[in-house]
Design an enzyme around this catalytic site. Structure first.
Site, PDB file in Angstrom:
ATOM      1  CG  MET A 112      28.265  26.289  49.654  1.00  0.00           C
ATOM      2  SD  MET A 112      29.618  25.778  48.553  1.00  0.00           S
ATOM      3  CE  MET A 112      29.177  26.642  47.049  1.00  0.00           C
ATOM      4  CD  GLU A 131       2.370  38.367  51.098  1.00  0.00           C
ATOM      5  OE1 GLU A 131       2.847  37.230  51.324  1.00  0.00           O
ATOM      6  OE2 GLU A 131       1.237  38.725  51.484  1.00  0.00           O
ATOM      7  CG  PHE A 139      -5.953  42.322  62.432  1.00  0.00           C
ATOM      8  CD1 PHE A 139      -5.588  41.066  62.898  1.00  0.00           C
ATOM      9  CD2 PHE A 139      -6.382  42.439  61.112  1.00  0.00           C
ATOM     10  CE1 PHE A 139      -5.651  39.951  62.069  1.00  0.00           C
ATOM     11  CE2 PHE A 139      -6.456  41.328  60.281  1.00  0.00           C
ATOM     12  CZ  PHE A 139      -6.080  40.077  60.764  1.00  0.00           C
ATOM     13  CD  GLN A 140      -3.464  41.084  58.287  1.00  0.00           C
ATOM     14  OE1 GLN A 140      -3.896  41.907  57.476  1.00  0.00           O
ATOM     15  NE2 GLN A 140      -3.347  39.798  58.008  1.00  0.00           N
ATOM     16  CE  LYS A 163      -8.593  48.925  55.317  1.00  0.00           C
ATOM     17  NZ  LYS A 163      -9.755  49.703  54.893  1.00  0.00           N
TER      18      LYS A 163
END
Length: 565
Positions: A475, A49, A111-112, A161
């Site tokens: 760096m 993602e 969940f999630q 959803k």
């Protein structure tokens, strides 16, 4: 027209003339992806993602249009947080559409489930949680409007959803009405008159170009001002390309790794006209002693930026699409012979620039970064894009790459996001397919989102990649060398895997350059390769980026190469 929420999103993307979406499916967005499948809407499945959101960001920077990406709830969209923050810091228009758990499950640690609206509130221009399907068309219309108008930025649309499945009568609004937000900002013409008067009185003026000029597509009127006045120009990292690097009095980047001439010009000037820049601390150094002898003019669309860091003697608050054309017109109408008035000052800064150009060491047995960039410049055309990751290679690219057009230098400025480069270059190429897109990255940065090599191969996206390979986090290593007693704590990455083998395993061929005499042949191979390709160029591990203004120091206290070694 009857539609489901998922169908409404696809239809709204068509109404907004979205050409491609970047994303990754998951449980909460399965209905959306089913409609995507049925509609055959263009979609790039990235490997992660974070790759999707950076790709949408790169697409937006290259095209000027909003980038769009999809993610599922919880870990899916949380993986986009770094990319959203990157876009927010650089004012890049994005519309991020994420799935959320069903309305009945919100707030129950389902969940999630993650409160992505809350998580992203500080790093978005605006965000929405949609729990009623009837709100979707209005919310999406507003999201694109907010993302692309005024000071651009990312907008998140989090959709429950069950909303994807719900049916309703779809109607897309033609107009947007938002209380307290118009997206159009004009200021006071009187402030521009004061700016022109200050320019007419100045003897040692400097024009500081920021990324706002590029975002507003206002490089043309700015160039009119430069040509009329022959004023010396300096640039922020984000403003590179607003004025062609080929302009003789373009002194280059200012600030921590800015040029000697740019930093000294700020220190000595009597008028600093800053346009579309927010005075990042990388620019100012010791802010109390920034431009100590100058009257400061600040053009910016966002009133919040005025006097936030640097006090402006004259503030021109308003959209640059309003202020810069008017400023250019008033400068053209002036009777002052600016070129003659500024001639001695131009001569002084040009002499400084000639005496102290950007330079890396001349190394007979190794590829120096300067020689690499000079060799690449000779192979790039005016329409080609340069994208960078973050680190030493980014600063060298800003110092040495010749850029002649706005939007053709793409980099993560404010957030400085390692791993940005590869997916952003992919997005830029998909937005501007007719041009060469060249990515400069480091052997540290490239490992952070290297899974997107597989995406380049899968979709046949032709990005040329040059890795500046020094076997250290450059760096970090430089700061440890200069300020931490050479304690190279966790910055040596000599045991990284073979980068050409990594890219090759994902379908992108690579070659290695270790000696100066191999460089030309390697670059010839890279630019002639069909499709994406990678050139892994070894450079010395102890090469530093100079000049360097140590943290908290004045710009005129910069360290030059000869002083540090």
């Amino acid at each position: 027209m009857k539609m489901t929420g998922a169908q409404a999103i696809i239809e709204s993307l068509k109404r907004e003339q979205v050409q491609v979406v970047f994303g990754y499916p998951g449980g909460s967005v399965l209905t959306l992806y089913d409609e995507l499948y049925k509609a055959k809407f263009p979609h790039i499945l990235t490997g992660h993602e974070q790759g999707a959101v950076h790709a949408a960001d790169g697409y937006a920077r290259a095209t000027g249009k909003a980038g769009v990406c999809f993610a599922t709830s919880g870990p899916g969209v949380c993986n986009m947080v770094t990319g959203i923050a990157t876009a927010n810091m650089d004012s890049i228009p994005l519309v991020v559409i994420s799935g959320q758990v069903a309305t009945t499950l919100i707030g129950r640690d389902s969940f999630q489930e993650a409160d992505i609206s809350g998580i992203t509130t500080p790093i978005t221009k605006h965000n929405y949680l949609v729990k009623n399907v009837k709100d979707l068309p209005r919310v999406l219309r507003e999201a694109f409007y907010i993302a692309t108008t005024g000071r651009p930025g990312p907008v998140l649309v989090d959709v429950a959803k069950d909303v994807f499945d719900a049916e309703f009568d779809y109607e897309y609004p033609e107009t947007v009405e938002l209380r307290g937000y118009s997206g159009v900002y004009t200021g006071q013409a009187y402030d521009i008159d004061r700016t022109v008067a200050a320019l007419e009185q100045a003897k040692r003026p400097v024009l500081l170009t920021g990324g706002g000029i590029i975002l507003a597509d206002m490089a043309a009127p700015l160039w009119d001002v430069v040509q009329k006045t022959q004023v010396p120009v300096i640039t922020s990292l984000m403003g590179k390309g607003a004025v062609p690097d080929s302009y003789d009095a373009h002194l280059g980047m200012v600030g921590m790794h800015g040029s000697y001439a740019a930093n000294m010009a700020v220190t000595k000037c009597d008028l600093l006209i800053a346009v579309g820049t927010r005075f990042d601390d990388r620019i100012t150094g010791d802010v109390e002693n920034f431009a100590p002898n100058a009257q400061i003019v600040h053009f910016d669309i966002d009133k919040v930026e005025i006097n936030k860091i640097v006090h402006a003697d004259i503030s021109v608050n308003g959209d640059l699409r309003w202020s810069l054309p008017l400023f250019a017109e008033k400068v053209r109408q002036s009777d002052v012979d600016f070129a003659a008035q500024f001639a001695d000052w131009r001569k002084e800064v040009l002499a400084m620039n000639e005496a102290h150009p950007f330079a890396t060491r001349d190394l007979p047995d190794a590829v120096s970064p300067q020689k690499l960039f000079e060799a690449v410049n000779s192979r790039l055309g005016a329409d080609d894009f340069v994208v960078t990751d973050v680190g030493q290679h980014q600063m060298w690219a800003a110092q040495f790459c010749d850029i002649s057009k706005p939007r053709h230098f793409i980099t993560s400025g404010g957030l400085g996001t390692m791993g940005y480069g590869l997916p952003a270059a992919m997005g830029a190429k998909l937005g501007c397919s007719g041009s060469t897109v060249l990515l400069f990255t480091g052997d540290g940065s490239i490992m952070m989102n290297c899974q997107e090599f597989a995406t380049l191969h899968k979709y046949g996206v032709d990005v040329k990649v040059i890795v500046l390979h020094n076997s250290v986090l450059g760096m970090v290593n430089q700061w440890q060398r200069l300020f931490y007693g050479q304690h190279y704590s966790q910055s040596v990455i000599a045991d990284n895997p073979d980068i050409t083998a990594v890219s090759g395993a994902m379908g992108v061929p690579g070659r290695t350059v270790r000696k100066p005499e191999e460089l030309a042949q390697g670059l010839d191979w890279l630019f002639a390769a069909e499709g994406a390709a990678l050139l892994d160029v070894y450079i010395p591990a102890d090469e530093n980026v100079y000049p360097m203004v140590p943290g908290g120091k004045r710009l005129d206290e910069m360290v030059l190469r000869g002083e540090a070694q």
